[in-house]
Design an enzyme around this catalytic site. Sequence first.
Site, PDB file in Angstrom:
ATOM      1  N   ALA A  47      -2.784  67.513 -27.233  1.00  0.00           N
ATOM      2  CA  ALA A  47      -3.787  67.303 -26.190  1.00  0.00           C
ATOM      3  C   ALA A  47      -3.069  67.239 -24.852  1.00  0.00           C
ATOM      4  O   ALA A  47      -2.164  66.413 -24.669  1.00  0.00           O
ATOM      5  CB  ALA A  47      -4.557  66.013 -26.454  1.00  0.00           C
ATOM      6  N   VAL A  91       0.975  64.248 -27.161  1.00  0.00           N
ATOM      7  CA  VAL A  91       0.738  64.416 -25.724  1.00  0.00           C
ATOM      8  C   VAL A  91       1.467  65.655 -25.216  1.00  0.00           C
ATOM      9  O   VAL A  91       2.686  65.770 -25.336  1.00  0.00           O
ATOM     10  CB  VAL A  91       1.187  63.171 -24.941  1.00  0.00           C
ATOM     11  CG1 VAL A  91       0.953  63.373 -23.440  1.00  0.00           C
ATOM     12  CG2 VAL A  91       0.447  61.932 -25.438  1.00  0.00           C
ATOM     13  N   LYS A  92       0.699  66.557 -24.638  1.00  0.00           N
ATOM     14  CA  LYS A  92       1.244  67.829 -24.151  1.00  0.00           C
ATOM     15  C   LYS A  92       1.547  67.712 -22.659  1.00  0.00           C
ATOM     16  O   LYS A  92       0.662  67.392 -21.856  1.00  0.00           O
ATOM     17  CB  LYS A  92       0.216  68.937 -24.420  1.00  0.00           C
ATOM     18  CG  LYS A  92       0.765  70.345 -24.457  1.00  0.00           C
ATOM     19  CD  LYS A  92      -0.347  71.281 -24.934  1.00  0.00           C
ATOM     20  CE  LYS A  92       0.138  72.710 -25.054  1.00  0.00           C
ATOM     21  NZ  LYS A  92      -0.994  73.606 -25.440  1.00  0.00           N
ATOM     22  N   LEU A  93       2.801  67.995 -22.300  1.00  0.00           N
ATOM     23  CA  LEU A  93       3.287  67.809 -20.933  1.00  0.00           C
ATOM     24  C   LEU A  93       3.829  69.120 -20.366  1.00  0.00           C
ATOM     25  O   LEU A  93       4.433  69.898 -21.102  1.00  0.00           O
ATOM     26  CB  LEU A  93       4.414  66.769 -20.906  1.00  0.00           C
ATOM     27  CG  LEU A  93       4.087  65.378 -21.461  1.00  0.00           C
ATOM     28  CD1 LEU A  93       5.378  64.616 -21.723  1.00  0.00           C
ATOM     29  CD2 LEU A  93       3.196  64.624 -20.486  1.00  0.00           C
TER      30      LEU A  93
END
Length: 218
Positions: free
Chosen positions: A60, A86-88
């Site tokens: 996400a 968590v997509k960064l």
Amino acid sequence: MKFFIDTANLQDIEEAQALGVLDGVTTNPSLMAKEGITGKENILKHYLNICNIVDGDVSAEVISTDFEGMIREGEELAALHPQIVVKLPMIGDGIKACKYFSSKGIRTNVTLVFSAGQALLAAKAGATYVSPFLGRLDDVSTDGMHLIAEIREIYDNYNYQTQILSASVRHTMHIINCAKIGSDVMTGPLSAIKGLLKHPLTDIGLKQFVEDAKKMNL
């Protein structure tokens, strides 16, 4: 190699899951918008819907591009469901956020990676996944597979645990080549995954089997 599907379409996710080979999902704001998912509450609900379909990781993506914003959004996303990763973005503040989340035991996926140097930084920061975009490199006449091979060599040299998540996969040969090189994960559309099923000799053979079975009055 793990198979992820890159979409926000619940029907495609359900179909891939039904095949029995799906290991996770990646999505992003563009894919959400394509499905008409807008507004924070609707987006968060959609992530939960995806988590309820699949058993594996669901990436996400944060919207913020500053450190504080990424931390705020990332912590909210991670608290949403245990499967959330968590997509960064691969920028300075993204690497700082990756290091922060790594220290807190929150899993991350560093995305928009286009060089071996970027992948090295992501691994140093403790990323769970790194997402090199091989299809987009191919689009600009650069060998995306060469980048996957470079990252594989570097990670193997130093035993980095960051998983190579080959992204922007467009077709079946991308999947096959990623598997040959040693990519840990590939993420692509349902069409690319289903394309692995197809071969004309299979169709010819099956047709002959059916015709022969009819002759046996089964």
